[in-house]
Design an enzyme around this catalytic site. Structure first.
Site, PDB file in Angstrom:
ATOM      1  N   HIS A 119       0.816  -1.222   0.000  1.00  0.00           N
ATOM      2  CA  HIS A 119       0.000   0.000   0.000  1.00  0.00           C
ATOM      3  C   HIS A 119       0.850   1.272   0.000  1.00  0.00           C
ATOM      4  O   HIS A 119       0.378   2.325   0.436  1.00  0.00           O
ATOM      5  CB  HIS A 119      -0.979  -0.010   1.182  1.00  0.00           C
ATOM      6  CG  HIS A 119      -2.032  -1.070   1.058  1.00  0.00           C
ATOM      7  ND1 HIS A 119      -2.793  -1.524   2.115  1.00  0.00           N
ATOM      8  CD2 HIS A 119      -2.459  -1.773  -0.027  1.00  0.00           C
ATOM      9  CE1 HIS A 119      -3.637  -2.452   1.693  1.00  0.00           C
ATOM     10  NE2 HIS A 119      -3.447  -2.627   0.401  1.00  0.00           N
ATOM     11  N   SER A 194      -6.882  -7.162   9.780  1.00  0.00           N
ATOM     12  CA  SER A 194      -8.277  -7.608   9.837  1.00  0.00           C
ATOM     13  C   SER A 194      -8.626  -8.477   8.638  1.00  0.00           C
ATOM     14  O   SER A 194      -9.690  -9.086   8.608  1.00  0.00           O
ATOM     15  CB  SER A 194      -9.207  -6.397   9.912  1.00  0.00           C
ATOM     16  OG  SER A 194      -8.951  -5.541   8.813  1.00  0.00           O
TER      17      SER A 194
HETATM   18  C1  BJW Z   1      -3.532  -6.339  16.562  1.00  0.00           C
HETATM   19  C2  BJW Z   1      -3.056  -5.618  17.653  1.00  0.00           C
HETATM   20  C3  BJW Z   1      -1.868  -6.074  18.269  1.00  0.00           C
HETATM   21  C4  BJW Z   1      -4.877  -4.672  16.945  1.00  0.00           C
HETATM   22  N1  BJW Z   1      -1.255  -7.146  17.784  1.00  0.00           N
HETATM   23  N2  BJW Z   1      -2.906  -7.407  16.110  1.00  0.00           N
HETATM   24  C5  BJW Z   1     -15.652  -6.090  -2.460  1.00  0.00           C
HETATM   25  C6  BJW Z   1     -14.936  -7.265  -2.434  1.00  0.00           C
HETATM   26  C7  BJW Z   1     -13.590  -7.281  -2.659  1.00  0.00           C
HETATM   27  C8  BJW Z   1     -12.894  -6.106  -2.878  1.00  0.00           C
HETATM   28  C9  BJW Z   1     -13.599  -4.928  -2.898  1.00  0.00           C
HETATM   29  C10 BJW Z   1     -14.946  -4.928  -2.705  1.00  0.00           C
HETATM   30  N3  BJW Z   1     -15.362  -3.633  -2.767  1.00  0.00           N
HETATM   31  C11 BJW Z   1     -14.288  -2.841  -2.984  1.00  0.00           C
HETATM   32  C12 BJW Z   1     -13.214  -3.617  -3.082  1.00  0.00           C
HETATM   33  C13 BJW Z   1     -11.848  -3.184  -3.306  1.00  0.00           C
HETATM   34  C14 BJW Z   1     -11.204  -2.522  -2.114  1.00  0.00           C
HETATM   35  C15 BJW Z   1     -11.518  -3.304  -0.839  1.00  0.00           C
HETATM   36  O1  BJW Z   1     -10.853  -4.258  -0.485  1.00  0.00           O
HETATM   37  N4  BJW Z   1     -12.508  -2.886  -0.069  1.00  0.00           N
HETATM   38  C16 BJW Z   1     -12.902  -3.610   1.145  1.00  0.00           C
HETATM   39  C17 BJW Z   1     -13.088  -2.637   2.282  1.00  0.00           C
HETATM   40  C18 BJW Z   1     -14.119  -4.438   0.828  1.00  0.00           C
HETATM   41  N5  BJW Z   1      -9.805  -2.558  -2.396  1.00  0.00           N
HETATM   42  C19 BJW Z   1      -9.209  -1.632  -3.151  1.00  0.00           C
HETATM   43  O2  BJW Z   1      -9.809  -0.679  -3.591  1.00  0.00           O
HETATM   44  C20 BJW Z   1      -7.755  -1.862  -3.463  1.00  0.00           C
HETATM   45  N6  BJW Z   1      -7.529  -1.709  -4.850  1.00  0.00           N
HETATM   46  C21 BJW Z   1      -8.090  -2.517  -5.745  1.00  0.00           C
HETATM   47  O3  BJW Z   1      -8.845  -3.410  -5.437  1.00  0.00           O
HETATM   48  O4  BJW Z   1      -7.735  -2.210  -7.035  1.00  0.00           O
HETATM   49  C22 BJW Z   1      -8.509  -2.797  -8.081  1.00  0.00           C
HETATM   50  C23 BJW Z   1      -9.672  -1.878  -8.325  1.00  0.00           C
HETATM   51  C24 BJW Z   1      -9.460  -0.788  -9.102  1.00  0.00           C
HETATM   52  C25 BJW Z   1     -10.546   0.077  -9.354  1.00  0.00           C
HETATM   53  C26 BJW Z   1     -11.791  -0.176  -8.775  1.00  0.00           C
HETATM   54  C27 BJW Z   1     -11.957  -1.273  -7.933  1.00  0.00           C
HETATM   55  C28 BJW Z   1     -10.880  -2.129  -7.719  1.00  0.00           C
HETATM   56  C29 BJW Z   1      -6.875  -0.834  -2.773  1.00  0.00           C
HETATM   57  C30 BJW Z   1      -6.930  -0.972  -1.295  1.00  0.00           C
HETATM   58  C31 BJW Z   1      -6.066   0.115  -0.658  1.00  0.00           C
HETATM   59  C32 BJW Z   1      -6.204   0.134   0.852  1.00  0.00           C
HETATM   60  N7  BJW Z   1      -5.596   1.314   1.360  1.00  0.00           N
HETATM   61  C33 BJW Z   1      -5.538   1.534   2.790  1.00  0.00           C
HETATM   62  C34 BJW Z   1      -5.038   2.979   3.064  1.00  0.00           C
HETATM   63  C35 BJW Z   1      -3.549   3.084   2.840  1.00  0.00           C
HETATM   64  C36 BJW Z   1      -3.071   4.466   3.094  1.00  0.00           C
HETATM   65  C37 BJW Z   1      -3.176   4.878   4.541  1.00  0.00           C
HETATM   66  O5  BJW Z   1      -2.553   4.267   5.438  1.00  0.00           O
HETATM   67  O6  BJW Z   1      -3.865   5.867   4.794  1.00  0.00           O
HETATM   68  O7  BJW Z   1      -4.691   0.563   3.393  1.00  0.00           O
HETATM   69  S1  BJW Z   1      -7.095   1.264   3.622  1.00  0.00           S
HETATM   70  C38 BJW Z   1      -6.415   0.527   5.058  1.00  0.00           C
HETATM   71  O8  BJW Z   1      -6.798  -0.866   5.143  1.00  0.00           O
HETATM   72  C39 BJW Z   1      -4.894   0.531   4.830  1.00  0.00           C
HETATM   73  C40 BJW Z   1      -4.515  -0.790   5.394  1.00  0.00           C
HETATM   74  O9  BJW Z   1      -3.250  -1.179   4.854  1.00  0.00           O
HETATM   75  C41 BJW Z   1      -5.640  -1.687   4.985  1.00  0.00           C
HETATM   76  C42 BJW Z   1      -5.773  -2.944   5.785  1.00  0.00           C
HETATM   77  O10 BJW Z   1      -6.054  -2.650   7.109  1.00  0.00           O
HETATM   78  P1  BJW Z   1      -5.343  -3.497   8.268  1.00  0.00           P
HETATM   79  O11 BJW Z   1      -3.894  -3.291   8.214  1.00  0.00           O
HETATM   80  O12 BJW Z   1      -5.835  -4.890   8.220  1.00  0.00           O
HETATM   81  O13 BJW Z   1      -5.845  -2.729   9.566  1.00  0.00           O
HETATM   82  P2  BJW Z   1      -7.215  -2.826  10.365  1.00  0.00           P
HETATM   83  O14 BJW Z   1      -7.312  -1.612  11.201  1.00  0.00           O
HETATM   84  O15 BJW Z   1      -8.350  -3.154   9.467  1.00  0.00           O
HETATM   85  O16 BJW Z   1      -7.033  -4.092  11.322  1.00  0.00           O
HETATM   86  C43 BJW Z   1      -6.105  -4.081  12.389  1.00  0.00           C
HETATM   87  C44 BJW Z   1      -6.017  -5.473  12.969  1.00  0.00           C
HETATM   88  O17 BJW Z   1      -5.008  -5.468  13.950  1.00  0.00           O
HETATM   89  C45 BJW Z   1      -7.300  -5.958  13.639  1.00  0.00           C
HETATM   90  O18 BJW Z   1      -7.586  -7.266  13.207  1.00  0.00           O
HETATM   91  C46 BJW Z   1      -6.945  -5.950  15.134  1.00  0.00           C
HETATM   92  O19 BJW Z   1      -7.598  -6.992  15.864  1.00  0.00           O
HETATM   93  C47 BJW Z   1      -5.462  -6.211  15.065  1.00  0.00           C
HETATM   94  N8  BJW Z   1      -4.687  -5.741  16.227  1.00  0.00           N
HETATM   95  N9  BJW Z   1      -3.924  -4.591  17.973  1.00  0.00           N
HETATM   96  C48 BJW Z   1      -1.789  -7.794  16.752  1.00  0.00           C
HETATM   97  N10 BJW Z   1      -1.348  -5.428  19.395  1.00  0.00           N
END
Ligand code: BJW
Ligand code: ZN
Length: 251
Positions: A119, A194
């Protein structure tokens, strides 16, 4: 802390390990995850709604200010024991690749050498229009206010954060490398994510389908449980150092 004997055997026999990380890996450094509520100017906003090209186009100073606030926060945080344990695993394996969704630099600062950034990075912004990379100075306005983004020296366009927002494609070189490493690894550790944001969330499942032992480290459940070989429930900063010690440095 006790771990299943079979898990330790997998780690000891492994040649290639992928550590797939999300925001939870940096949580114990004091960096909020995406599931945590925002504070200050952004408190009524969902971080998922701010992480879009539309949000930046509608209000660049609001979104740039959020990233400057986060950059200041990261600059004042240190890697935590989870980052250090991951870096330490490098000493015991022929290949350890960190495939991260995080945009901070805490894996690097802990000493991880091979990092695939799915990302992007908050430290590498570029021009929204001509894509010229822009070099950031030290953060001076990261106190939680709106900050107008800098202008591109080449085309006067707006500089945007170097991260991947919703609806944007992942960098193809990083994505291809992540697929390749997932296909080849013996063990994949999914840490602090997550597992809801695609396509990144496919990586652990693809590794499992291609024969890897799949391990999750997370205090909470995610959608990944049906695919797991081992679930280590708890904070990564406690579990990972204990796991590395049990597998590679037994008394
Ligand atoms: C601990 C802890 C401790 C806490 N120890 N653990 C439907 C189905 C499938 C896909 C899609 C859909 N609808 C839309 C989409 C596509 C979309 C998507 O996935 N959406 C979903 C929400 C459904 N994806 C995209 O758009 C991606 N691109 C793409 O698909 O391109 C093709 C396309 C092109 C044109 C149109 C459509 C598609 C791009 C995704 C980019 C995500 N970007 C972000 C922001 C980055 C910049 C920033 O930082 O500001 O990335 S969003 C955010 O989520 C960030 C993260 O990297 C990402 C994942 O989150 P993460 O890291 O899992 O964090 P959390 O907070 O969710 O979870 C934290 C976890 O930690 C929890 O489980 C806690 O329990 C745990 N925890 N303390 C261990 N001490
Ligand atoms: Zn430009």
């Amino acid at each position: 802390m006790e771990f299943p004997r079979e898990l330790l055997t997998h780690l000891q026999a492994a040649e290639k390990v992928v550590v797939f990380t999300g925001a939870g890996a940096s949580a114990e450094s004091g960096i909020p995850t995406f599931r945590d509520a925002l504070t200050g100017l952004w408190e009524n906003f969902d971080p998922m709604a701010l992480a879009t090209p539309q949000a930046f186009d509608e209000n660049p100073p609001f979104v740039w200010g959020w990233y400057e606030w986060r950059r200041a926060l990261v600059a004042n945080c240190e890697p935590n024991p989870a980052h250090y344990a991951i870096a330490e695993m490098q000493n015991y394996l022929s290949s350890l690749v960190v495939v991260t969704q995080n945009v901070d630099d805490l894996h690097e600062r802990a000493g991880a050498k091979d990092i695939v950034r799915l990302h992007g990075s908050m430290h590498h912004p570029y021009c929204r229009d001509c894509h010229l990379p822009y070099t950031l100075g030290p953060v001076t306005r990261g106190g939680g206010e709106e900050v107008p983004p800098p202008q591109c020296p080449q085309c006067q366009g707006l500089v945007r954060p170097g991260v991947v927002w919703f609806g944007e494609s992942l960098p193809s070189d990083a994505w291809e490398r992540a697929l390749e490493e997932a296909a080849q690894c013996d063990v994949l550790l999914s840490v602090g994510t997550s597992s809801v944001v695609y396509p990144a969330a496919d990586i652990p499942r693809l590794a499992k389908e291609q024969g890897a032992c799949l391990v999750q480290v997370n205090p909470d459940e995610t959608g990944l449980e049906p695919f797991l070989d081992f679930s280590l429930q708890g904070p990564a900063g406690e579990i990972l150092p204990a796991l590395v010690e049990a597998a590679y440095e037994p008394a």
